[in-house]
Design a protein around this motif. Structure first.
Motif, PDB file in Angstrom:
ATOM      1  N   ASN A 158       0.909  -1.235   0.049  1.00 25.21           N
ATOM      2  CA  ASN A 158       0.010  -0.029   0.014  1.00 25.21           C
ATOM      3  C   ASN A 158       0.975   1.205  -0.169  1.00 25.21           C
ATOM      4  O   ASN A 158       1.034   2.163   0.999  1.00 25.21           O
ATOM      5  CB  ASN A 158      -0.771   0.139   1.253  1.00 25.21           C
ATOM      6  CG  ASN A 158      -1.836  -1.072   1.222  1.00 25.21           C
ATOM      7  OD1 ASN A 158      -2.173  -1.623   0.309  1.00 25.21           O
ATOM      8  ND2 ASN A 158      -2.339  -1.573   2.593  1.00 25.21           N
ATOM      9  N   PHE A 159       1.638   1.531  -0.983  1.00 26.72           N
ATOM     10  CA  PHE A 159       2.558   2.431  -1.159  1.00 26.72           C
ATOM     11  C   PHE A 159       2.215   3.935  -0.971  1.00 26.72           C
ATOM     12  O   PHE A 159       2.810   4.773  -0.407  1.00 26.72           O
ATOM     13  CB  PHE A 159       3.574   2.369  -2.221  1.00 26.72           C
ATOM     14  CG  PHE A 159       4.230   0.888  -2.325  1.00 26.72           C
ATOM     15  CD1 PHE A 159       4.968   0.565  -1.403  1.00 26.72           C
ATOM     16  CD2 PHE A 159       3.817  -0.147  -3.223  1.00 26.72           C
ATOM     17  CE1 PHE A 159       5.590  -0.826  -1.294  1.00 26.72           C
ATOM     18  CE2 PHE A 159       4.478  -1.413  -3.374  1.00 26.72           C
ATOM     19  CZ  PHE A 159       5.390  -1.696  -2.287  1.00 26.72           C
ATOM     20  N   ASN A 160       0.970   4.121  -1.536  1.00 25.62           N
ATOM     21  CA  ASN A 160       0.213   5.675  -1.276  1.00 25.62           C
ATOM     22  C   ASN A 160      -0.168   5.802   0.163  1.00 25.62           C
ATOM     23  O   ASN A 160       0.442   6.829   0.458  1.00 25.62           O
ATOM     24  CB  ASN A 160      -1.100   5.580  -2.075  1.00 25.62           C
ATOM     25  CG  ASN A 160      -0.871   5.548  -3.466  1.00 25.62           C
ATOM     26  OD1 ASN A 160       0.253   6.015  -4.128  1.00 25.62           O
ATOM     27  ND2 ASN A 160      -1.988   5.311  -4.194  1.00 25.62           N
ATOM     28  N   ASP A 161      -0.423   4.749   0.832  1.00 22.67           N
ATOM     29  CA  ASP A 161      -0.432   5.278   2.451  1.00 22.67           C
ATOM     30  C   ASP A 161       0.895   5.413   2.922  1.00 22.67           C
ATOM     31  O   ASP A 161       1.211   6.205   3.983  1.00 22.67           O
ATOM     32  CB  ASP A 161      -1.250   3.930   3.147  1.00 22.67           C
ATOM     33  CG  ASP A 161      -2.611   3.983   2.554  1.00 22.67           C
ATOM     34  OD1 ASP A 161      -3.227   5.197   2.404  1.00 22.67           O
ATOM     35  OD2 ASP A 161      -3.159   2.831   2.774  1.00 22.67           O
ATOM     36  N   VAL A 162       1.983   4.692   2.525  1.00 25.09           N
ATOM     37  CA  VAL A 162       3.270   4.701   3.043  1.00 25.09           C
ATOM     38  C   VAL A 162       3.553   6.166   2.590  1.00 25.09           C
ATOM     39  O   VAL A 162       4.426   6.892   3.694  1.00 25.09           O
ATOM     40  CB  VAL A 162       4.447   3.827   2.443  1.00 25.09           C
ATOM     41  CG1 VAL A 162       5.738   4.080   2.939  1.00 25.09           C
ATOM     42  CG2 VAL A 162       3.809   2.437   2.813  1.00 25.09           C
ATOM     43  N   LEU A 163       3.596   6.697   1.690  1.00 24.60           N
ATOM     44  CA  LEU A 163       3.917   8.277   1.270  1.00 24.60           C
ATOM     45  C   LEU A 163       3.092   9.015   1.953  1.00 24.60           C
ATOM     46  O   LEU A 163       3.677  10.359   2.484  1.00 24.60           O
ATOM     47  CB  LEU A 163       3.803   8.338  -0.200  1.00 24.60           C
ATOM     48  CG  LEU A 163       4.787   7.519  -1.321  1.00 24.60           C
ATOM     49  CD1 LEU A 163       4.229   7.754  -2.549  1.00 24.60           C
ATOM     50  CD2 LEU A 163       5.894   7.983  -1.033  1.00 24.60           C
ATOM     51  N   LEU A 164       1.684   9.117   2.213  1.00 26.47           N
ATOM     52  CA  LEU A 164       1.242   9.831   3.291  1.00 26.47           C
ATOM     53  C   LEU A 164       1.663  10.006   4.604  1.00 26.47           C
ATOM     54  O   LEU A 164       1.835  11.144   4.997  1.00 26.47           O
ATOM     55  CB  LEU A 164      -0.473   9.286   3.435  1.00 26.47           C
ATOM     56  CG  LEU A 164      -1.467   9.285   2.105  1.00 26.47           C
ATOM     57  CD1 LEU A 164      -2.626   8.756   2.376  1.00 26.47           C
ATOM     58  CD2 LEU A 164      -1.478  10.901   1.606  1.00 26.47           C
ATOM     59  N   ASP A 165       2.088   8.807   5.060  1.00 28.23           N
ATOM     60  CA  ASP A 165       2.663   8.901   6.432  1.00 28.23           C
ATOM     61  C   ASP A 165       4.051   9.490   6.355  1.00 28.23           C
ATOM     62  O   ASP A 165       4.385  10.292   7.310  1.00 28.23           O
ATOM     63  CB  ASP A 165       2.831   7.327   6.823  1.00 28.23           C
ATOM     64  CG  ASP A 165       1.334   6.788   7.614  1.00 28.23           C
ATOM     65  OD1 ASP A 165       0.640   7.687   7.614  1.00 28.23           O
ATOM     66  OD2 ASP A 165       1.350   5.661   7.651  1.00 28.23           O
ATOM     67  N   LEU A 166       4.948   9.055   5.390  1.00 28.26           N
ATOM     68  CA  LEU A 166       6.181   9.816   5.307  1.00 28.26           C
ATOM     69  C   LEU A 166       5.953  11.272   4.870  1.00 28.26           C
ATOM     70  O   LEU A 166       6.847  11.931   5.676  1.00 28.26           O
ATOM     71  CB  LEU A 166       6.722   9.510   4.093  1.00 28.26           C
ATOM     72  CG  LEU A 166       8.295   9.633   3.823  1.00 28.26           C
ATOM     73  CD1 LEU A 166       9.029   9.335   5.045  1.00 28.26           C
ATOM     74  CD2 LEU A 166       8.793   8.865   2.513  1.00 28.26           C
ATOM     75  N   ASN A 167       5.143  11.520   4.354  1.00 31.55           N
ATOM     76  CA  ASN A 167       4.898  13.054   4.076  1.00 31.55           C
ATOM     77  C   ASN A 167       4.215  13.824   5.402  1.00 31.55           C
ATOM     78  O   ASN A 167       5.081  15.233   5.725  1.00 31.55           O
ATOM     79  CB  ASN A 167       3.666  13.619   3.100  1.00 31.55           C
ATOM     80  CG  ASN A 167       4.289  13.315   1.728  1.00 31.55           C
ATOM     81  OD1 ASN A 167       5.389  13.633   1.412  1.00 31.55           O
ATOM     82  ND2 ASN A 167       3.440  12.990   0.628  1.00 31.55           N
ATOM     83  N   TYR A 168       3.499  13.080   6.122  1.00 34.94           N
ATOM     84  CA  TYR A 168       3.326  13.634   7.508  1.00 34.94           C
ATOM     85  C   TYR A 168       4.365  13.855   8.341  1.00 34.94           C
ATOM     86  O   TYR A 168       4.554  14.866   9.210  1.00 34.94           O
ATOM     87  CB  TYR A 168       2.092  12.755   8.246  1.00 34.94           C
ATOM     88  CG  TYR A 168       1.828  13.256   9.518  1.00 34.94           C
ATOM     89  CD1 TYR A 168       0.635  14.230   9.681  1.00 34.94           C
ATOM     90  CD2 TYR A 168       2.382  12.933  10.696  1.00 34.94           C
ATOM     91  CE1 TYR A 168       0.500  14.527  11.136  1.00 34.94           C
ATOM     92  CE2 TYR A 168       2.096  13.231  12.022  1.00 34.94           C
ATOM     93  CZ  TYR A 168       1.298  14.053  12.454  1.00 34.94           C
ATOM     94  OH  TYR A 168       0.918  14.694  13.375  1.00 34.94           O
ATOM     95  N   LEU A 169       5.094  12.912   8.477  1.00 31.40           N
ATOM     96  CA  LEU A 169       6.290  13.081   9.431  1.00 31.40           C
ATOM     97  C   LEU A 169       7.203  14.224   8.887  1.00 31.40           C
ATOM     98  O   LEU A 169       7.963  14.799   9.569  1.00 31.40           O
ATOM     99  CB  LEU A 169       7.227  11.620   9.351  1.00 31.40           C
ATOM    100  CG  LEU A 169       6.483  10.609   9.923  1.00 31.40           C
ATOM    101  CD1 LEU A 169       7.195   9.185   9.856  1.00 31.40           C
ATOM    102  CD2 LEU A 169       6.201  10.736  11.478  1.00 31.40           C
ATOM    103  N   SER A 170       7.528  14.212   7.589  1.00 29.10           N
ATOM    104  CA  SER A 170       8.167  15.309   6.930  1.00 29.10           C
ATOM    105  C   SER A 170       7.673  16.634   7.208  1.00 29.10           C
ATOM    106  O   SER A 170       8.301  17.534   7.572  1.00 29.10           O
ATOM    107  CB  SER A 170       8.633  14.761   5.401  1.00 29.10           C
ATOM    108  OG  SER A 170       9.241  16.009   5.008  1.00 29.10           O
ATOM    109  N   ASN A 171       6.517  16.881   6.889  1.00 25.08           N
ATOM    110  CA  ASN A 171       5.690  18.052   7.066  1.00 25.08           C
ATOM    111  C   ASN A 171       5.805  18.585   8.787  1.00 25.08           C
ATOM    112  O   ASN A 171       5.709  19.816   8.877  1.00 25.08           O
ATOM    113  CB  ASN A 171       4.465  18.042   6.655  1.00 25.08           C
ATOM    114  CG  ASN A 171       4.484  17.973   5.139  1.00 25.08           C
ATOM    115  OD1 ASN A 171       5.430  18.340   4.434  1.00 25.08           O
ATOM    116  ND2 ASN A 171       3.404  17.306   4.368  1.00 25.08           N
ATOM    117  N   ASN A 172       5.979  17.654   9.572  1.00 24.48           N
ATOM    118  CA  ASN A 172       5.879  18.026  10.944  1.00 24.48           C
ATOM    119  C   ASN A 172       7.073  17.832  11.592  1.00 24.48           C
ATOM    120  O   ASN A 172       7.256  17.885  12.821  1.00 24.48           O
ATOM    121  CB  ASN A 172       4.676  17.085  11.587  1.00 24.48           C
ATOM    122  CG  ASN A 172       3.422  17.378  11.271  1.00 24.48           C
ATOM    123  OD1 ASN A 172       2.823  18.415  11.649  1.00 24.48           O
ATOM    124  ND2 ASN A 172       2.781  16.595  10.447  1.00 24.48           N
TER     125      ASN A 172
END
Length: 143
Positions: free
Chosen positions: A102-116
């Protein structure tokens, strides 16, 4: 009924209420038992919350270790809903989603960690590299 069964039920319902618990096979006796054992805490009449969030999160990690990936993802999703600032859940959820491709969900979490500002740009780039290796390997082996 044990607390692990309760955790599975909690991960599948939108709110922890007497009504929702009963609809999912938890009797009043067990609701009372879980409150008495400090697994659930009564917030108001008919509404509950988990007493120990970390136990719920740890159960998700256990499900992940046992390769029950779908259950683990539901628990981690519920953890995010309970406390969106609980950072370890994002990493566990990314692992579970990589295993499920589920790579789209991985990218969402990765973006959250990066943006915060949990991870810096170098760490983000490295994680994207690892993710791309996971994607290419999963395509090659047909995951």
């Amino acid at each position: 009924m044990d607390k692990e069964k309760l955790y599975i039920i909690v991960s599948n319902i939108d709110e922890i209420s007497t009504k929702k618990l009963k609809e999912n096979g938890v009797s009043e006796y067990y609701i009372y038992k879980f409150v008495k054992e400090s697994i659930l805490v009564r917030e108001e009449k008919g509404k509950y919350k988990l007493k120990n969030f970390n136990n719920f999160y740890s159960f998700g990690k256990k499900m992940l270790k046992e390769k029950n990936i779908d259950a683990a993802i539901k628990i981690f999703d519920k953890c995010k809903n309970i406390d969106a600032n609980f950072i370890p859940v994002y990493f566990q959820r990314m692992i579970a989603n990589i295993l499920q491709a589920n790579f789209n969900d991985v990218l969402l979490d990765l973006n959250y960690l990066s943006n915060n500002n949990v991870i810096n740009e170098n760490e983000r780039a490295y994680m994207l590299y690892l993710l791309s290796r996971g994607i290419s390997r999963s395509v090659l082996v047909g995951v």
